[in-house]
Design an enzyme around this catalytic site. Structure first.
Site, mmCIF file in Angstrom:
data_model
loop_
_atom_site.group_PDB
_atom_site.id
_atom_site.type_symbol
_atom_site.label_atom_id
_atom_site.label_comp_id
_atom_site.label_asym_id
_atom_site.label_seq_id
_atom_site.Cartn_x
_atom_site.Cartn_y
_atom_site.Cartn_z
ATOM 1 N N LYS A 135 17.826 26.976 49.666
ATOM 2 C CA LYS A 135 16.744 26.931 50.651
ATOM 3 C C LYS A 135 15.936 25.654 50.515
ATOM 4 C CE LYS A 135 13.014 26.997 49.442
ATOM 5 N NZ LYS A 135 11.693 26.972 48.786
ATOM 6 N N THR A 136 15.579 25.012 51.521
ATOM 7 C CA THR A 136 14.492 24.035 51.595
ATOM 8 C C THR A 136 14.609 23.258 52.903
ATOM 9 O OG1 THR A 136 13.332 22.131 50.661
ATOM 10 C CG2 THR A 136 15.676 22.227 50.178
ATOM 11 N N GLY A 146 8.535 26.537 48.775
ATOM 12 C CA GLY A 146 8.012 26.375 50.129
ATOM 13 C C GLY A 146 8.780 27.202 51.149
ATOM 14 N N MET A 159 7.147 15.902 56.609
ATOM 15 C CA MET A 159 7.401 16.522 55.322
ATOM 16 C C MET A 159 8.812 16.218 54.834
ATOM 17 S SD MET A 159 6.146 20.338 54.560
ATOM 18 C CE MET A 159 4.500 20.543 53.913
ATOM 19 N N GLY A 160 9.041 16.584 53.592
ATOM 20 C CA GLY A 160 10.390 16.371 53.061
ATOM 21 C C GLY A 160 10.363 15.981 51.600
ATOM 22 N N ASP A 201 13.542 20.470 53.230
ATOM 23 C CA ASP A 201 13.673 19.059 52.857
ATOM 24 C C ASP A 201 15.111 18.545 52.998
ATOM 25 O OD1 ASP A 201 11.081 19.473 52.190
ATOM 26 O OD2 ASP A 201 11.324 19.199 50.037
ATOM 27 N N ASP A 252 14.663 23.095 42.269
ATOM 28 C CA ASP A 252 14.000 23.540 41.039
ATOM 29 C C ASP A 252 14.194 25.045 40.816
ATOM 30 O OD1 ASP A 252 13.003 21.077 40.205
ATOM 31 O OD2 ASP A 252 11.237 21.234 41.490
ATOM 32 N N GLU A 303 7.448 11.697 54.040
ATOM 33 C CA GLU A 303 6.353 12.126 53.162
ATOM 34 C C GLU A 303 6.368 11.453 51.788
ATOM 35 O OE1 GLU A 303 4.876 16.560 52.495
ATOM 36 O OE2 GLU A 303 6.799 16.242 51.564
ATOM 37 N N TYR A 356 3.887 21.784 57.764
ATOM 38 C CA TYR A 356 3.662 23.231 57.762
ATOM 39 C C TYR A 356 3.990 23.843 59.127
ATOM 40 C CZ TYR A 356 1.597 22.048 53.342
ATOM 41 O OH TYR A 356 1.442 21.574 52.060
ATOM 42 N N GLU A 357 3.866 23.041 60.187
ATOM 43 C CA GLU A 357 4.132 23.543 61.548
ATOM 44 C C GLU A 357 5.557 24.063 61.717
ATOM 45 O OE1 GLU A 357 2.885 20.712 60.682
ATOM 46 O OE2 GLU A 357 1.116 20.215 61.861
ATOM 47 N N GLY A 358 6.477 23.502 60.915
ATOM 48 C CA GLY A 358 7.889 23.836 61.138
ATOM 49 C C GLY A 358 8.465 24.803 60.123
ATOM 50 N N ARG A 359 7.715 25.084 59.065
ATOM 51 C CA ARG A 359 8.338 25.814 57.958
ATOM 52 C C ARG A 359 8.520 27.308 58.223
ATOM 53 N NH1 ARG A 359 6.000 24.116 52.217
ATOM 54 N NH2 ARG A 359 4.406 25.592 52.854
ATOM 55 N N ARG A 392 5.301 29.408 43.619
ATOM 56 C CA ARG A 392 5.946 28.282 42.927
ATOM 57 C C ARG A 392 5.978 28.417 41.412
ATOM 58 N NH1 ARG A 392 7.599 24.283 46.041
ATOM 59 N NH2 ARG A 392 6.592 23.883 48.040
#
Ligand code: FBP
Length: 562
Positions: free
Chosen positions: A213-214, A92, A261-262, A216, A187, A322, A435-438, A156
């Site tokens: 990275k993430t 993501g 999300m998370g 989350d 992962d 989430e 998705y707004e923040g990614r 992914r």
């Protein structure tokens, strides 16, 4: 070879820029002082995995037990050699990914100006399919301090099979690449460790370096303080939650149910709660620890709604992580049995259509879990049964828990005559922020952290190591005092059950109930529930005083407050 430099889809140097982007392009990310000139490697003690040491050691005979390393300033610089490096963005999107690549580019150019950087397109699949572009200075300059992963795209695909590794090796050899940087979550970094081990075992001469990275925030541990993207994403969500709270406090007529999300962990929800002080914030890890059922959760929210109504406040905000559904014990058991069933019957279920699969699941699931499944609205049950990502995870971002909960709260309040009698009204609105923040432009923290992670990855490459994750520590201090180094990825691994098999994976960091961020939240939430204590954090500021622009997340501050 499929270089895509001339491909019409890769129009890197024709983007139109907003005024902010133009100003932002010239922002020079801050680097730890130790990386500013030549570096020397300081080796720590040999490491071991967080758990299952014997099993992990047996699976990673060539990369297990390596020492942690730290970089320090080196007064005597030794000339470096040109190096060709490949880079992959995996999973993501997270704000700051472009800056990792920019830092890596600048770092390898500093080692030697003839070094070259190749980006594999659309995630790990680009390596397997030999799709790449060379990332040259004009391309890199277009992407400095910007959000998104569009410089090379992401994907992914799981890199886990020998034929994928061998296919990758062909193109790495063709391009004379001797180091590959994989920018990804738990992962993807697990895959980086497996790839590093494989290339080392066959003497391929390819180093593999990971970057954490993430959004989350669940790729962190004693040695990786945070994953990049969490800071910016939570600031974006907190801005919007703050705006909603102000709207809600102005009109005083809606309850806003906001899913965040998370994936599994509730770090994002917790951070946003600390920043915004909502009336309710659910923390999945606590719900599991307290063995709360769906009914218990609904009762908890409904009681707060009723108590506020009794004070004439028919409005409020509820933050929902989430991954909640996976932590409610009755549904956790259900998901675990579903995973085993689907994993053990991979070949059998592969050709089934949805109706056949549902039938198969309903006939083979235990009676308790069929009952749990039947408690859920059909759409949610369907998502649990059918929608999985390539790693076998339930796609929690698709499950509308915000609607599920508000519907159940409404039903409970309707069945409570005292609620209407005291003037209670319950009107709900729903939001899902993810998705707004990614892909937001990275905050100064993420811009600096990411650039440092990438630059530091070039130092790890220069040091000749493989199977390491780029690590920058001491993050609550000003960037010049950050400590760069590398952590063997195997150190973060344990064995977990995935798709009905025991697999070596990086241990996911969940919210610790004894940790300072949760403790702070827990000590204040009753006040936030009954009184209106909203904070409106406002938008990310890129230019201005450090106390406004350069602050790390509250989670990081509480976790590393000394
Ligand atoms: P990563 O773990 O790959 O960083 O992705 C995180 C995430 O943003 C989760 O929060 C979310 O559940 C998931 O990606 C959504 O996946 P997709 O982008 O495939 O819809």
């Amino acid at each position: 070879m499929h270089s895509e430099n001339n491909n019409v889809n890769v129009l890197h140097i024709t983007m139109k820029k907003s005024a902010l982007q133009k100003a932002r392009a010239s922002y020079q990310p801050k680097l730890p002082i130790a990386l500013a000139g030549a570096v020397k490697v300081v080796e720590g003690h040999a490491t071991q995995s967080v758990a299952d040491q014997e099993a992990i050691k047996a699976l990673f005979p060539n990369t297990y037990g390596l020492p942690e390393i730290r970089f320090e300033k080196n007064p005597t610089a030794t000339p470096g050699k040109p190096v060709n490096v490949g880079v992959i963005l995996s999973g993501g999107q997270a704000p700051g990914g472009h800056n990792v690549i920019c830092g890596l580019f600048d770092g390898i150019k500093k080692i030697h100006k003839e070094s070259r950087l190749f980006g594999f397109l659309m995630g790990p699949q680009g390596l397997v399919e030999h799709r790449y572009i060379e990332l040259t200075a004009p391309i890199i300059d277009e992407y400095r301090n910007t959000g998104g992963f569009d410089i090379i795209g992401s994907g992914r695909t799981k890199l886990e099979k020998k034929d994928q590794f061998d296919k990758g090796l062909e193109i790495l050899r063709e391009l004379n690449i001797s180091a590959l940087v994989i920018i990804g979550g738990d992962d993807s970094n697990t895959n980086a460790a497996i790839l590093a081990e494989y290339y080392k075992s066959i003497g391929a001469g390819i180093q593999v370096i990971g970057c954490p990275k993430t959004i989350d925030g669940d790729l962190k541990n004693d040695v990786i303080e945070t994953s990049f993207g969490f800071d910016t994403a939570t600031k974006v969500y907190s801005e919007v939650i703050g705006n909603i709270q102000r709207d809600c406090n102005s009109a005083k007529k809606y309850w806003h149910f906001i899913k965040l999300m998370g994936r599994s962990a509730s770090h994002i929800a917790l951070e946003c709660a600390l920043q915004c002080q909502p009336n309710v914030c659910l923390i999945s890890e606590e719900i599991e620890a307290k063995n709360m059922s769906l009914d218990d959760i609904v009762a908890y929210i409904a009681d707060i709604v009723a108590s506020r109504a009794a004070d004439g406040n028919n409005f409020g905000t509820v933050l929902i992580p989430e991954g909640l559904i996976e932590f409610i014990p009755e549904f956790k058991r259900l998901i675990s049995e579903l995973n085993e069933l689907l994993g053990a019957n991979k070949d059998k279920v592969a050709g089934m259509d949805n109706a056949q699969l549902t039938e198969f699941i309903m006939t083979n699931l235990s009676a308790d879990n069929v009952a749990a499944l039947k408690k859920l609205p059909e759409s949610v049950a369907r998502q649990l049964m059918l929608d999985r990502d390539p790693h076998g995870n339930v796609q929690v971002s698709l499950i509308e828990t915000e609607k599920l909960l508000s519907g159940l709260v409404a039903a409970r309040l309707e069945a409570t005559p005292s609620f209407a009698a005291c003037g209670g009204k319950f009107s709900s609105l729903h939001h899902f922020f993810g998705y707004e923040g990614r892909c937001a432009d990275p905050s100064n923290f993420d811009a600096d952290y990411c650039y440092s992670l990438g630059f530091n990855a070039s130092a790890l490459i220069n040091a000749g190591v493989t199977g390491y994750m780029s690590s920058i520590r001491n993050l609550v201090k000003p960037a010049v005092q950050w400590i760069p180094g590398g952590i063997p990825i195997t150190m973060m691994m344990n064995i977990e059950r995935r798709n009905a098999e025991d697999k070596p994976v990086i241990q996911k960091a969940l919210v610790r109930l004894d940790g300072a961020p949760f403790q702070k939240f827990a000590s204040q939430r009753d006040d936030w529930a009954h009184n209106t204590c909203y904070i409106y954090p406002g938008p990310i500021q890129y230019f201005g005083p450090a106390e406004v622009c350069d602050q790390p997340s509250m989670t990081l501050k509480y976790e590393h407050r000394h």
